[in-house]
Design a protein around this motif. Sequence first.
Motif, PDB file in Angstrom:
ATOM      1  N   ALA A   1       0.830  -1.213   0.000  1.00 49.59           N
ATOM      2  CA  ALA A   1       0.000   0.000   0.000  1.00 49.59           C
ATOM      3  C   ALA A   1       0.861   1.259   0.000  1.00 49.59           C
ATOM      4  CB  ALA A   1      -0.944  -0.001   1.200  1.00 49.59           C
ATOM      5  N   ILE A   2       1.867   1.315   0.850  1.00 50.36           N
ATOM      6  CA  ILE A   2       2.642   2.557   0.932  1.00 50.36           C
ATOM      7  C   ILE A   2       3.521   2.753  -0.298  1.00 50.36           C
ATOM      8  CG2 ILE A   2       4.626   1.745   2.291  1.00 50.36           C
ATOM      9  CD1 ILE A   2       4.151   4.508   3.901  1.00 50.36           C
ATOM     10  N   THR A   3       4.022   1.669  -0.877  1.00 48.71           N
ATOM     11  CA  THR A   3       4.834   1.831  -2.082  1.00 48.71           C
ATOM     12  C   THR A   3       3.973   2.124  -3.305  1.00 48.71           C
ATOM     13  OG1 THR A   3       4.954  -0.573  -2.418  1.00 48.71           O
ATOM     14  CG2 THR A   3       6.797   0.469  -1.250  1.00 48.71           C
ATOM     15  N   ALA A   4       2.693   1.774  -3.247  1.00 48.23           N
ATOM     16  CA  ALA A   4       1.784   2.095  -4.355  1.00 48.23           C
ATOM     17  C   ALA A   4       1.250   3.525  -4.264  1.00 48.23           C
ATOM     18  CB  ALA A   4       0.610   1.115  -4.373  1.00 48.23           C
ATOM     19  N   ALA A   5       1.336   4.129  -3.094  1.00 45.96           N
ATOM     20  CA  ALA A   5       0.832   5.494  -2.908  1.00 45.96           C
ATOM     21  C   ALA A   5       1.687   6.478  -3.695  1.00 45.96           C
ATOM     22  CB  ALA A   5       0.828   5.850  -1.423  1.00 45.96           C
ATOM     23  N   ARG A   6       1.023   7.349  -4.430  1.00 54.00           N
ATOM     24  CA  ARG A   6       1.737   8.356  -5.223  1.00 54.00           C
ATOM     25  C   ARG A   6       2.400   9.387  -4.312  1.00 54.00           C
ATOM     26  NH1 ARG A   6      -3.354   7.957  -7.893  1.00 54.00           N
ATOM     27  NH2 ARG A   6      -3.949   9.718  -6.612  1.00 54.00           N
ATOM     28  N   GLY A   7       3.643   9.732  -4.652  1.00 61.81           N
ATOM     29  CA  GLY A   7       4.352  10.790  -3.951  1.00 61.81           C
ATOM     30  C   GLY A   7       5.020  10.388  -2.654  1.00 61.81           C
ATOM     31  N   ILE A   8       5.042   9.110  -2.343  1.00 61.22           N
ATOM     32  CA  ILE A   8       5.659   8.654  -1.098  1.00 61.22           C
ATOM     33  C   ILE A   8       7.012   8.019  -1.426  1.00 61.22           C
ATOM     34  CG2 ILE A   8       5.434   7.189   0.953  1.00 61.22           C
ATOM     35  CD1 ILE A   8       3.291   9.357   0.820  1.00 61.22           C
ATOM     36  N   ALA A   9       8.073   8.721  -1.107  1.00 58.73           N
ATOM     37  CA  ALA A   9       9.426   8.202  -1.321  1.00 58.73           C
ATOM     38  C   ALA A   9      10.394   9.068  -0.529  1.00 58.73           C
ATOM     39  CB  ALA A   9       9.785   8.217  -2.808  1.00 58.73           C
ATOM     40  N   PRO A  10      11.389   8.482   0.036  1.00 57.81           N
ATOM     41  CA  PRO A  10      11.666   7.047   0.117  1.00 57.81           C
ATOM     42  C   PRO A  10      10.737   6.369   1.118  1.00 57.81           C
ATOM     43  CG  PRO A  10      13.263   8.263   1.419  1.00 57.81           C
ATOM     44  CD  PRO A  10      12.394   9.293   0.744  1.00 57.81           C
ATOM     45  N   VAL A  11      10.715   5.032   1.060  1.00 62.03           N
ATOM     46  CA  VAL A  11       9.945   4.241   2.007  1.00 62.03           C
ATOM     47  C   VAL A  11      10.933   3.469   2.871  1.00 62.03           C
ATOM     48  CG1 VAL A  11       8.303   2.339   2.298  1.00 62.03           C
ATOM     49  CG2 VAL A  11       7.947   4.040   0.491  1.00 62.03           C
ATOM     50  N   VAL A  12      10.723   3.541   4.178  1.00 67.70           N
ATOM     51  CA  VAL A  12      11.568   2.852   5.149  1.00 67.70           C
ATOM     52  C   VAL A  12      10.687   1.862   5.901  1.00 67.70           C
ATOM     53  CG1 VAL A  12      12.795   3.171   7.343  1.00 67.70           C
ATOM     54  CG2 VAL A  12      13.205   4.741   5.449  1.00 67.70           C
TER      55      VAL A  12
END
Length: 185
Positions: A8-19
Amino acid sequence: MLEHALRAITAARGIAPVVVTLGANAEEIAREADLCGAQQVVVDGWEEGLSASLRAGVDALDNAGVDAIVITLGDQPLVTAEAIEQVAAAAGGPAPAARAVWGGAPGHPVLLTRPLFAAVASARGDEGARAALAGVAIAEIDCGPASVIDIDTPAALREVAAAPDRATRRAPATAVATSNQPAES
């Protein structure tokens, strides 16, 4: 379950980086779970509680130079990319924080902007970001029941998927996407 939250969080637009913060069984989880390209942060002192994971994740993202952080939980696999995007959209607004709510109950995801990062450093035990959020304006965004449903086992995930109307609310807590349990999807 952690994989659901990470998808879900990696598919969300504009969310980077992911930890993703990992505590107990970190090596096993890293080896067996699809972490969806998230940067792994192994949490020293994870036994302390979710605040250790929160501090480690915020520290890693602060060092990456981000201005805001969206926090999700590994034990809330029903939170969608859309809910994450809704909460993230509050960044740059008048409130330094935002959180998902449902039926008046606070849930996740939670957005913290840079002015709140330092307050997270003093979080201890299982309090999460409660102290950092105390006394600050928080934008509340209705994200539906998934934002307050805590699922701790694969069996509970199957049960909720079969009968979502029977899902139970949980006490609010805050952490960076984290897992102290073996990887299971």
